[in-house]
Write a protein that holds these residues in place. Structure first.
Motif, PDB file in Angstrom:
ATOM      1  N   CYS A 298     -18.134  -8.877   2.757  1.00 56.03           N
ATOM      2  CA  CYS A 298     -17.210  -8.422   3.807  1.00 56.03           C
ATOM      3  C   CYS A 298     -16.004  -7.570   3.408  1.00 56.03           C
ATOM      4  O   CYS A 298     -15.143  -7.747   3.902  1.00 56.03           O
ATOM      5  CB  CYS A 298     -16.816  -9.729   4.559  1.00 56.03           C
ATOM      6  SG  CYS A 298     -18.040 -10.572   5.453  1.00 56.03           S
ATOM      7  N   LYS A 299     -16.164  -7.022   2.120  1.00 58.19           N
ATOM      8  CA  LYS A 299     -15.175  -5.913   1.786  1.00 58.19           C
ATOM      9  C   LYS A 299     -15.613  -4.472   2.162  1.00 58.19           C
ATOM     10  O   LYS A 299     -14.596  -3.802   2.550  1.00 58.19           O
ATOM     11  CB  LYS A 299     -15.132  -6.052   0.040  1.00 58.19           C
ATOM     12  CG  LYS A 299     -14.627  -7.323  -0.437  1.00 58.19           C
ATOM     13  CD  LYS A 299     -14.608  -7.251  -1.881  1.00 58.19           C
ATOM     14  CE  LYS A 299     -13.975  -8.501  -2.611  1.00 58.19           C
ATOM     15  NZ  LYS A 299     -14.282  -8.649  -3.933  1.00 58.19           N
ATOM     16  N   THR A 300     -16.788  -4.219   2.161  1.00 59.04           N
ATOM     17  CA  THR A 300     -17.374  -3.060   2.674  1.00 59.04           C
ATOM     18  C   THR A 300     -17.921  -3.061   4.156  1.00 59.04           C
ATOM     19  O   THR A 300     -18.590  -4.021   4.314  1.00 59.04           O
ATOM     20  CB  THR A 300     -18.298  -2.444   1.635  1.00 59.04           C
ATOM     21  OG1 THR A 300     -17.878  -2.518   0.306  1.00 59.04           O
ATOM     22  CG2 THR A 300     -19.109  -0.998   2.204  1.00 59.04           C
ATOM     23  N   LYS A 301     -17.238  -2.038   4.999  1.00 59.00           N
ATOM     24  CA  LYS A 301     -17.818  -2.191   6.237  1.00 59.00           C
ATOM     25  C   LYS A 301     -18.382  -0.755   6.613  1.00 59.00           C
ATOM     26  O   LYS A 301     -17.651   0.115   7.440  1.00 59.00           O
ATOM     27  CB  LYS A 301     -16.661  -2.585   7.214  1.00 59.00           C
ATOM     28  CG  LYS A 301     -16.067  -4.222   6.834  1.00 59.00           C
ATOM     29  CD  LYS A 301     -14.895  -4.465   7.586  1.00 59.00           C
ATOM     30  CE  LYS A 301     -14.360  -5.850   7.249  1.00 59.00           C
ATOM     31  NZ  LYS A 301     -13.352  -6.421   7.937  1.00 59.00           N
TER      32      LYS A 301
ATOM     33  N   SER B 273     -25.411  -2.914   8.567  1.00 61.39           N
ATOM     34  CA  SER B 273     -24.282  -2.951   9.500  1.00 61.39           C
ATOM     35  C   SER B 273     -24.013  -2.803  10.718  1.00 61.39           C
ATOM     36  O   SER B 273     -23.026  -3.330  11.264  1.00 61.39           O
ATOM     37  CB  SER B 273     -23.655  -1.398   8.779  1.00 61.39           C
ATOM     38  OG  SER B 273     -24.227  -0.551   9.333  1.00 61.39           O
TER      39      SER B 273
ATOM     40  N   THR C  62     -17.223   8.463   8.608  1.00 61.48           N
ATOM     41  CA  THR C  62     -16.865   7.454   7.287  1.00 61.48           C
ATOM     42  C   THR C  62     -15.324   8.118   6.765  1.00 61.48           C
ATOM     43  O   THR C  62     -14.836   7.406   6.419  1.00 61.48           O
ATOM     44  CB  THR C  62     -18.001   7.619   6.427  1.00 61.48           C
ATOM     45  OG1 THR C  62     -19.090   7.056   7.011  1.00 61.48           O
ATOM     46  CG2 THR C  62     -17.643   6.817   5.152  1.00 61.48           C
TER      47      THR C  62
ATOM     48  N   LYS D  85     -12.941   6.714   8.713  1.00 58.72           N
ATOM     49  CA  LYS D  85     -12.507   5.313   8.585  1.00 58.72           C
ATOM     50  C   LYS D  85     -11.646   5.232   7.175  1.00 58.72           C
ATOM     51  O   LYS D  85     -10.844   4.335   7.140  1.00 58.72           O
ATOM     52  CB  LYS D  85     -13.725   4.467   8.468  1.00 58.72           C
ATOM     53  CG  LYS D  85     -13.573   3.141   8.480  1.00 58.72           C
ATOM     54  CD  LYS D  85     -14.857   2.216   8.618  1.00 58.72           C
ATOM     55  CE  LYS D  85     -15.512   2.527   7.382  1.00 58.72           C
ATOM     56  NZ  LYS D  85     -16.088   1.447   6.545  1.00 58.72           N
TER      57      LYS D  85
ATOM     58  N   LYS E 173      -8.905   2.877   6.660  1.00 56.70           N
ATOM     59  CA  LYS E 173      -9.040   1.595   6.150  1.00 56.70           C
ATOM     60  C   LYS E 173      -9.870   1.933   4.765  1.00 56.70           C
ATOM     61  O   LYS E 173     -10.869   1.857   4.650  1.00 56.70           O
ATOM     62  CB  LYS E 173      -9.871   0.890   6.836  1.00 56.70           C
ATOM     63  CG  LYS E 173      -9.017   0.080   8.334  1.00 56.70           C
ATOM     64  CD  LYS E 173      -9.896  -0.470   8.527  1.00 56.70           C
ATOM     65  CE  LYS E 173      -9.262  -0.916  10.229  1.00 56.70           C
ATOM     66  NZ  LYS E 173     -10.085  -1.652  11.011  1.00 56.70           N
TER      67      LYS E 173
ATOM     68  N   ARG F 200     -10.140   0.717   1.726  1.00 58.54           N
ATOM     69  CA  ARG F 200     -10.624  -0.449   1.211  1.00 58.54           C
ATOM     70  C   ARG F 200     -11.818  -0.945   1.766  1.00 58.54           C
ATOM     71  O   ARG F 200     -12.455  -1.917   1.143  1.00 58.54           O
ATOM     72  CB  ARG F 200      -9.732  -1.370   0.821  1.00 58.54           C
ATOM     73  CG  ARG F 200      -8.299  -1.068   0.356  1.00 58.54           C
ATOM     74  CD  ARG F 200      -7.551  -2.042  -0.772  1.00 58.54           C
ATOM     75  NE  ARG F 200      -6.468  -1.589  -1.378  1.00 58.54           N
ATOM     76  CZ  ARG F 200      -6.473  -0.927  -2.321  1.00 58.54           C
ATOM     77  NH1 ARG F 200      -7.709  -0.653  -3.153  1.00 58.54           N
ATOM     78  NH2 ARG F 200      -5.376  -0.289  -2.916  1.00 58.54           N
ATOM     79  N   GLU F 201     -12.115  -0.452   2.821  1.00 58.32           N
ATOM     80  CA  GLU F 201     -13.726  -0.906   3.583  1.00 58.32           C
ATOM     81  C   GLU F 201     -14.795  -0.094   3.160  1.00 58.32           C
ATOM     82  O   GLU F 201     -15.578  -0.199   3.634  1.00 58.32           O
ATOM     83  CB  GLU F 201     -13.473  -0.856   5.060  1.00 58.32           C
ATOM     84  CG  GLU F 201     -12.370  -1.804   5.469  1.00 58.32           C
ATOM     85  CD  GLU F 201     -12.509  -2.071   7.016  1.00 58.32           C
ATOM     86  OE1 GLU F 201     -13.349  -1.391   7.629  1.00 58.32           O
ATOM     87  OE2 GLU F 201     -11.590  -3.095   7.375  1.00 58.32           O
ATOM     88  N   GLU F 202     -14.453   0.770   2.062  1.00 54.60           N
ATOM     89  CA  GLU F 202     -15.808   1.426   1.569  1.00 54.60           C
ATOM     90  C   GLU F 202     -15.701   1.245  -0.043  1.00 54.60           C
ATOM     91  O   GLU F 202     -14.789   0.935  -0.675  1.00 54.60           O
ATOM     92  CB  GLU F 202     -15.635   2.841   2.053  1.00 54.60           C
ATOM     93  CG  GLU F 202     -15.991   3.381   3.222  1.00 54.60           C
ATOM     94  CD  GLU F 202     -17.512   3.016   3.634  1.00 54.60           C
ATOM     95  OE1 GLU F 202     -18.136   2.956   2.708  1.00 54.60           O
ATOM     96  OE2 GLU F 202     -17.791   2.841   4.772  1.00 54.60           O
ATOM     97  N   THR F 203     -17.008   1.503  -0.603  1.00 56.48           N
ATOM     98  CA  THR F 203     -17.380   1.116  -1.884  1.00 56.48           C
ATOM     99  C   THR F 203     -17.271   2.727  -2.768  1.00 56.48           C
ATOM    100  O   THR F 203     -18.251   3.459  -2.798  1.00 56.48           O
ATOM    101  CB  THR F 203     -18.406   0.497  -2.281  1.00 56.48           C
ATOM    102  OG1 THR F 203     -18.397  -0.687  -1.455  1.00 56.48           O
ATOM    103  CG2 THR F 203     -18.667   0.053  -3.619  1.00 56.48           C
TER     104      THR F 203
END
Length: 189
Positions: A30-33, A79, A129, A132, A136, A138-141
């Motif tokens: 639940c870190k990557t959305k 997703s 993307t 986003k 945010k 920190r919601e992507e890797t």
């Protein structure tokens, strides 16, 4: 003994599997959305590009695109099941554009137009993307996008035939993925 192109093709698969493993770990932790519509669009476009590359002699260099197509569609499904937002206008435009690329290819019988459309629409598909990431980051890797940029760089070297149909898509995706990774790293500072 395997030739250099085949070895490079295998390397693109290894890099791709590693990058997507990291991405899936991020999703399940639940870190990557991910935005499901971006990934759906990328999956459709990569499918189009793979078939265009294959028809034009892409060889082992097209393997990275095939892997990308399959995994993007899986990420879209995963997703979407976790998605909390709603479909945006840019998502609809991008998806319609991706389907239009197939129609243009069929009408013109020229895979170059499909690849060009896939690149343009893929760029548009990056917009949700990118948006986003600015809100945010920190919601992507970031590592996944960086590795995918590298994967497509290696895929360029593995191509069996260097024509605009075969090299434009991986070159564009190498650039877009590295740009996205850089944006994530910069937004996290």
């Amino acid at each position: 003994m395997l030739d250099d192109k085949t070895l490079l093709g295998i390397l693109t698969i290894i890099i791709g599997v590693l990058s997507y493993m990291l991405y899936f770990f991020g999703i399940f932790e639940c870190k990557t959305k991910p935005d499901p519509y971006s990934w759906l669009i990328w999956g459709v476009l990569a499918t189009i590009a793979f078939f265009a590359q294959s028809a034009s002699g892409g060889g082992a260099g097209a393997w990275a695109t095939a892997l990308t197509a399959a995994v993007c569609l899986i990420i879209a499904m995963v997703s979407y099941a976790r998605y909390e937002g709603k479909i945006k206008k840019v998502d609809i435009i991008s998806l319609v554009g991706a389907l239009l690329a197939i129609v243009i290819w069929r009408l013109t019988e020229d895979p170059l137009w499909a690849v060009i459309m896939a690149i343009v629409i893929g760029g548009i598909g990056f917009i949700p993307t990118f948006q986003k990431i600015f809100r945010k980051p920190r919601e992507e890797t970031a590592t996944t996008y960086l590795l995918n940029g590298i994967k497509f760089g290696v895929a360029l070297l593995a191509l069996g035939s260097l024509t605009p149909v075969t090299w434009l898509y991986p070159a564009a995706l190498a650039f877009m993925n590295v740009s996205l990774a850089a944006t994530i790293f910069l937004r996290r500072m």
